[in-house]
Write a protein that holds these residues in place. Structure first.
Motif, PDB file in Angstrom:
ATOM      1  N   PRO A  62      41.147  17.549  34.684  1.00  0.00           N
ATOM      2  CA  PRO A  62      40.994  16.137  35.050  1.00  0.00           C
ATOM      3  C   PRO A  62      42.322  15.553  35.540  1.00  0.00           C
ATOM      4  O   PRO A  62      43.295  16.295  35.729  1.00  0.00           O
ATOM      5  N   ASN A  63      42.368  14.222  35.706  1.00  0.00           N
ATOM      6  CA  ASN A  63      43.588  13.556  36.173  1.00  0.00           C
ATOM      7  C   ASN A  63      44.582  13.378  35.041  1.00  0.00           C
ATOM      8  O   ASN A  63      44.883  12.271  34.592  1.00  0.00           O
ATOM      9  N   LEU A 200      48.130   3.923  41.772  1.00  0.00           N
ATOM     10  CA  LEU A 200      47.224   4.328  40.700  1.00  0.00           C
ATOM     11  C   LEU A 200      46.393   5.515  41.186  1.00  0.00           C
ATOM     12  O   LEU A 200      45.680   5.416  42.172  1.00  0.00           O
ATOM     13  N   GLY A 201      46.500   6.630  40.464  1.00  0.00           N
ATOM     14  CA  GLY A 201      45.734   7.834  40.808  1.00  0.00           C
ATOM     15  C   GLY A 201      44.446   7.868  40.006  1.00  0.00           C
ATOM     16  O   GLY A 201      44.369   8.506  38.947  1.00  0.00           O
ATOM     17  N   ALA A 202      43.433   7.161  40.492  1.00  0.00           N
ATOM     18  CA  ALA A 202      42.145   7.098  39.794  1.00  0.00           C
ATOM     19  C   ALA A 202      41.122   8.023  40.436  1.00  0.00           C
ATOM     20  O   ALA A 202      40.129   8.377  39.824  1.00  0.00           O
ATOM     21  N   LEU A 203      41.365   8.407  41.688  1.00  0.00           N
ATOM     22  CA  LEU A 203      40.457   9.330  42.371  1.00  0.00           C
ATOM     23  C   LEU A 203      40.625  10.717  41.782  1.00  0.00           C
ATOM     24  O   LEU A 203      41.752  11.129  41.497  1.00  0.00           O
ATOM     25  N   PRO A 204      39.534  11.471  41.612  1.00  0.00           N
ATOM     26  CA  PRO A 204      39.696  12.823  41.062  1.00  0.00           C
ATOM     27  C   PRO A 204      40.621  13.682  41.930  1.00  0.00           C
ATOM     28  O   PRO A 204      40.443  13.773  43.143  1.00  0.00           O
ATOM     29  N   ARG A 230      40.071   8.835  33.477  1.00  0.00           N
ATOM     30  CA  ARG A 230      38.657   8.513  33.685  1.00  0.00           C
ATOM     31  C   ARG A 230      38.590   7.078  34.203  1.00  0.00           C
ATOM     32  O   ARG A 230      39.121   6.170  33.558  1.00  0.00           O
ATOM     33  N   PHE A 231      37.946   6.855  35.325  1.00  0.00           N
ATOM     34  CA  PHE A 231      37.960   5.506  35.913  1.00  0.00           C
ATOM     35  C   PHE A 231      37.110   4.541  35.117  1.00  0.00           C
ATOM     36  O   PHE A 231      35.936   4.766  34.850  1.00  0.00           O
ATOM     37  N   ASP A 232      37.746   3.454  34.733  1.00  0.00           N
ATOM     38  CA  ASP A 232      37.080   2.321  34.121  1.00  0.00           C
ATOM     39  C   ASP A 232      37.775   1.117  34.745  1.00  0.00           C
ATOM     40  O   ASP A 232      39.008   1.009  34.691  1.00  0.00           O
ATOM     41  N   ALA A 233      36.997   0.223  35.366  1.00  0.00           N
ATOM     42  CA  ALA A 233      37.602  -0.842  36.177  1.00  0.00           C
ATOM     43  C   ALA A 233      38.531  -1.754  35.373  1.00  0.00           C
ATOM     44  O   ALA A 233      39.642  -2.072  35.806  1.00  0.00           O
ATOM     45  N   ALA A 234      38.093  -2.165  34.167  1.00  0.00           N
ATOM     46  CA  ALA A 234      38.925  -3.058  33.350  1.00  0.00           C
ATOM     47  C   ALA A 234      40.220  -2.362  32.951  1.00  0.00           C
ATOM     48  O   ALA A 234      41.311  -2.946  33.012  1.00  0.00           O
ATOM     49  N   ARG A 235      40.107  -1.074  32.584  1.00  0.00           N
ATOM     50  CA  ARG A 235      41.294  -0.288  32.204  1.00  0.00           C
ATOM     51  C   ARG A 235      42.211  -0.097  33.418  1.00  0.00           C
ATOM     52  O   ARG A 235      43.439  -0.138  33.289  1.00  0.00           O
ATOM     53  N   ALA A 236      41.626   0.109  34.583  1.00  0.00           N
ATOM     54  CA  ALA A 236      42.422   0.293  35.810  1.00  0.00           C
ATOM     55  C   ALA A 236      43.258  -0.961  36.098  1.00  0.00           C
ATOM     56  O   ALA A 236      44.452  -0.863  36.421  1.00  0.00           O
ATOM     57  N   ILE A 237      42.650  -2.138  35.950  1.00  0.00           N
ATOM     58  CA  ILE A 237      43.375  -3.400  36.192  1.00  0.00           C
ATOM     59  C   ILE A 237      44.516  -3.542  35.185  1.00  0.00           C
ATOM     60  O   ILE A 237      45.657  -3.839  35.547  1.00  0.00           O
ATOM     61  N   GLU A 238      44.201  -3.286  33.926  1.00  0.00           N
ATOM     62  CA  GLU A 238      45.191  -3.377  32.839  1.00  0.00           C
ATOM     63  C   GLU A 238      46.373  -2.424  33.091  1.00  0.00           C
ATOM     64  O   GLU A 238      47.539  -2.800  32.954  1.00  0.00           O
ATOM     65  N   LEU A 239      46.055  -1.193  33.489  1.00  0.00           N
ATOM     66  CA  LEU A 239      47.086  -0.180  33.725  1.00  0.00           C
ATOM     67  C   LEU A 239      47.945  -0.536  34.946  1.00  0.00           C
ATOM     68  O   LEU A 239      49.169  -0.380  34.918  1.00  0.00           O
ATOM     69  N   MET A 240      47.299  -1.034  36.013  1.00  0.00           N
ATOM     70  CA  MET A 240      48.060  -1.416  37.215  1.00  0.00           C
ATOM     71  C   MET A 240      49.016  -2.564  36.903  1.00  0.00           C
ATOM     72  O   MET A 240      50.158  -2.581  37.369  1.00  0.00           O
ATOM     73  N   VAL A 241      48.567  -3.515  36.086  1.00  0.00           N
ATOM     74  CA  VAL A 241      49.436  -4.634  35.688  1.00  0.00           C
ATOM     75  C   VAL A 241      50.594  -4.101  34.841  1.00  0.00           C
ATOM     76  O   VAL A 241      51.761  -4.405  35.098  1.00  0.00           O
ATOM     77  N   PRO A 252      34.075   3.311  47.366  1.00  0.00           N
ATOM     78  CA  PRO A 252      33.418   1.999  47.278  1.00  0.00           C
ATOM     79  C   PRO A 252      32.949   1.604  45.883  1.00  0.00           C
ATOM     80  O   PRO A 252      33.103   0.442  45.488  1.00  0.00           O
ATOM     81  N   THR A 253      32.403   2.549  45.103  1.00  0.00           N
ATOM     82  CA  THR A 253      31.927   2.187  43.760  1.00  0.00           C
ATOM     83  C   THR A 253      33.079   1.661  42.886  1.00  0.00           C
ATOM     84  O   THR A 253      32.873   0.794  42.041  1.00  0.00           O
ATOM     85  N   MET A 254      34.310   2.153  43.113  1.00  0.00           N
ATOM     86  CA  MET A 254      35.469   1.664  42.361  1.00  0.00           C
ATOM     87  C   MET A 254      35.817   0.228  42.773  1.00  0.00           C
ATOM     88  O   MET A 254      36.149  -0.603  41.922  1.00  0.00           O
ATOM     89  N   PHE A 255      35.729  -0.063  44.075  1.00  0.00           N
ATOM     90  CA  PHE A 255      36.019  -1.422  44.550  1.00  0.00           C
ATOM     91  C   PHE A 255      34.991  -2.410  44.001  1.00  0.00           C
ATOM     92  O   PHE A 255      35.342  -3.533  43.622  1.00  0.00           O
ATOM     93  N   VAL A 256      33.718  -1.993  43.933  1.00  0.00           N
ATOM     94  CA  VAL A 256      32.656  -2.827  43.344  1.00  0.00           C
ATOM     95  C   VAL A 256      33.021  -3.141  41.886  1.00  0.00           C
ATOM     96  O   VAL A 256      32.969  -4.297  41.449  1.00  0.00           O
ATOM     97  N   GLY A 257      33.431  -2.091  41.141  1.00  0.00           N
ATOM     98  CA  GLY A 257      33.800  -2.252  39.736  1.00  0.00           C
ATOM     99  C   GLY A 257      34.993  -3.172  39.533  1.00  0.00           C
ATOM    100  O   GLY A 257      35.001  -4.026  38.631  1.00  0.00           O
ATOM    101  N   LEU A 258      36.015  -3.038  40.379  1.00  0.00           N
ATOM    102  CA  LEU A 258      37.221  -3.854  40.248  1.00  0.00           C
ATOM    103  C   LEU A 258      36.928  -5.334  40.482  1.00  0.00           C
ATOM    104  O   LEU A 258      37.459  -6.201  39.784  1.00  0.00           O
ATOM    105  N   VAL A 259      36.074  -5.634  41.453  1.00  0.00           N
ATOM    106  CA  VAL A 259      35.721  -7.035  41.737  1.00  0.00           C
ATOM    107  C   VAL A 259      35.020  -7.637  40.514  1.00  0.00           C
ATOM    108  O   VAL A 259      35.337  -8.751  40.085  1.00  0.00           O
TER     109      VAL A 259
END
Length: 504
Positions: A62-63, A200-204, A230-241, A252-259
């Protein structure tokens, strides 16, 4: 013959920016020097185990830090990386091991049960990655390689198994030249990656998009990669911050999740560069994301067979929503007649046809499949199987897969167009449009929809609304609600699974 190795993507920043942070994963932090040292140590262990230049080594991880360490270790030893999709069942992994002729499988502990079953069935030796794994133990007892093995520019570097729309996965052979050039053109010509960027390296990473655009392009520019296993939109935002990430690559499914996750996030990252690929990004999602995060999204397009990036919206050319922009530096992307198979006949501007690609990014062929290679590589062009157009300003747009076009009552219906319209319905979070057999019309248009949170699941209301926004032959006569769309390893919606499900 010119020599070149994809291993230079990590070796060079280790020489030029030794102390700069290359990789962050959880609490782990590696400078370029540390990461390259670890890869050279593992590369020496692989050489001890008998891995010779040109030998194929499968990698299932995995990543986490183990993926890049092992990836560049294989390359440093002169081997060819065969990344394994993590969503495959043991029998499917067996196919990859057999078909690629891999001599070894390097496997992360999380994937060990599947990896071991496939390795035992094929008689391939498996080594576990990670701190307590066999490879780390061997690497600890071996003098690291002084540098990477010499390879010819056209030698194979990576074999990607493409899920394809039909049939058994085929191994697309990418050379060192293909992948070094794709990372270089992505970093410096298409996306303006800067040394102080944090991505952020969220893509496999086992997939071409994550491997080239997130990992190789970021390190080609000497920038930092933060892994999210493992991609989780809330965790991705938290980690990027938390990490100060300014770059996001996603499907696209990741962009939907982030919004959706942004609405309840206490703070949003300050993003500079966002790249979308892997599937068509609905314009409605692009607009919502840009409004929410205040940064443009550069949508691009590519395939495993094209390293993968072929085309992307680029700051140099301006952007146009709903398009995949312009070809990468040194690459030609044109539109050819889709119904002519034995030659490539280019079409005038504005006409609909098959997307064809030529340039430094086009693969050498499918491993052990000369017939499939000959079908795909025609007159020096790679035939993508996708339908698209090119406008007067040179912007390309993907209309649909050649195989996904629905023919209803003799009229062509392009699912992508119907999906774009459905995504504007307030009750729709995601939509996939498929054709189902029909006794009168040949095929009927069916929309499989994931409802927006709290929205009513009313098929008739969606059909009535669609009627007002789409031509009479295009609107879906059947709407099915589902909790989630089936996604393949590269996060594309598996339309063949939907067709099977709703035909039954």
């Amino acid at each position: 013959m010119a020599t070149l190795s994809l291993a230079a993507i990590l070796a060079e920043p280790a020489r030029r920016h030794p102390d700069r942070t290359a990789l962050v994963e959880g609490e782990l932090r590696f400078s370029f020097t540390e990461l390259w040292h670890e890869s050279r140590a593992q590369g020496a262990a692989l050489a001890e185990l008998g891995v010779r230049p040109g030998d194929r080594v499968a990698l299932m991880a995995p990543n986490t830090a183990e993926f890049p360490q092992a990836y560049y270790a294989i390359l440093a030893a002169g081997g060819v990386v065969v990344p394994v999709h993590l969503l495959l069942a043991a029998e499917e992994v067996e196919h990859v091991l057999r078909d690629s002729g891999a001599s070894l499988l390097l496997c992360h502990p999380a994937q060990a049960p599947t990896g071991r079953a496939a390795a035992e069935a094929t008689g391939v030796r498996m080594l576990e990655l990670g701190a307590g794994g066999e490879l780390a133990a061997l690497a600890g007892d071996t003098e690291p390689l002084a540098t990477y093995a010499t390879r010819d520019a056209d030698d194979p570097a990576v074999v990607f198994y493409t899920s394809g729309t039909t049939g058994v996965p085929k191994g697309a052979v990418l050379s060192h030249f293909n992948l070094v050039m794709n990372a270089t053109a992505n970093a410096f010509d298409a996306n303006d990656v800067r040394p102080d960027d944090i991505a952020l390296g969220a893509l496999p990473l086992f997939h071409a998009f994550g491997q080239t655009v997130s990992m190789n392009s970021t390190w080609r520019a000497g920038a930092t990669l933060v892994l999210l296993p493992r991609f989780d939109a809330a965790r991705a935002i938290e980690l990027m911050v938390a990490e100060g990430a300014n770059t996001f690559h996603g499907v696209p499914t990741m962009f939907v999740g982030l919004v959706a996750a942004a609405a309840s996030a206490p703070e949003l990252p300050k993003l500079r560069l966002c790249v979308s690929g892997g599937a068509s990004l609905p314009v409605a999602v692009l607009e919502r994301f840009e409004e929410t995060f205040g940064t443009p999204v550069y949508e691009g397009y590519g395939l495993s067979e094209t390293s993968p990036a072929a085309c992307v919206n680029q700051p140099d050319f301006g952007t146009k929503a709903g398009t995949i922009g312009h070809p990468l530096w040194g690459v030609d992307v044109e539109i050819a007649r889709a119904d002519v198979e034995d030659r490539v006949e280019l079409l005038p501007t504005g006409e609909l046809g098959e997307v064809v690609i030529r340039g430094h990014n086009v693969f050498s062929g499918y491993l052990g499949r000369p017939e499939a290679t000959a079908e795909a590589l025609v007159d020096g062009w790679f035939r993508s199987g996708d339908l698209g157009t090119k406008d007067a300003d040179g912007f390309l747009a993907i209309v649909d897969r050649k195989k996904d076009v629905i023919i209803r009552g003799g009229f062509n219906v392009y699912p992508r167009e119907v999906e774009e319209v459905l995504m504007r319905h307030p009750d729709v979070a995601q939509a996939a449009v498929i054709g189902l057999a029909h006794p009168v019309h040949g095929e009927e248009v069916c929309a499989v929809v994931v409802a927006a949170p709290g929205a009513a699941k009313d098929p008739e209301a969606v059909i009535t609304w669609s009627k007002e926004h789409l031509g009479r032959h295009k609107y879906p006569r059947r709407v099915e609600f589902t909790d989630a769309l089936p996604l393949g390893p590269s996060m594309k919606v598996l339309k063949r699974e939907l067709r099977a499900q709703y035909t039954a």
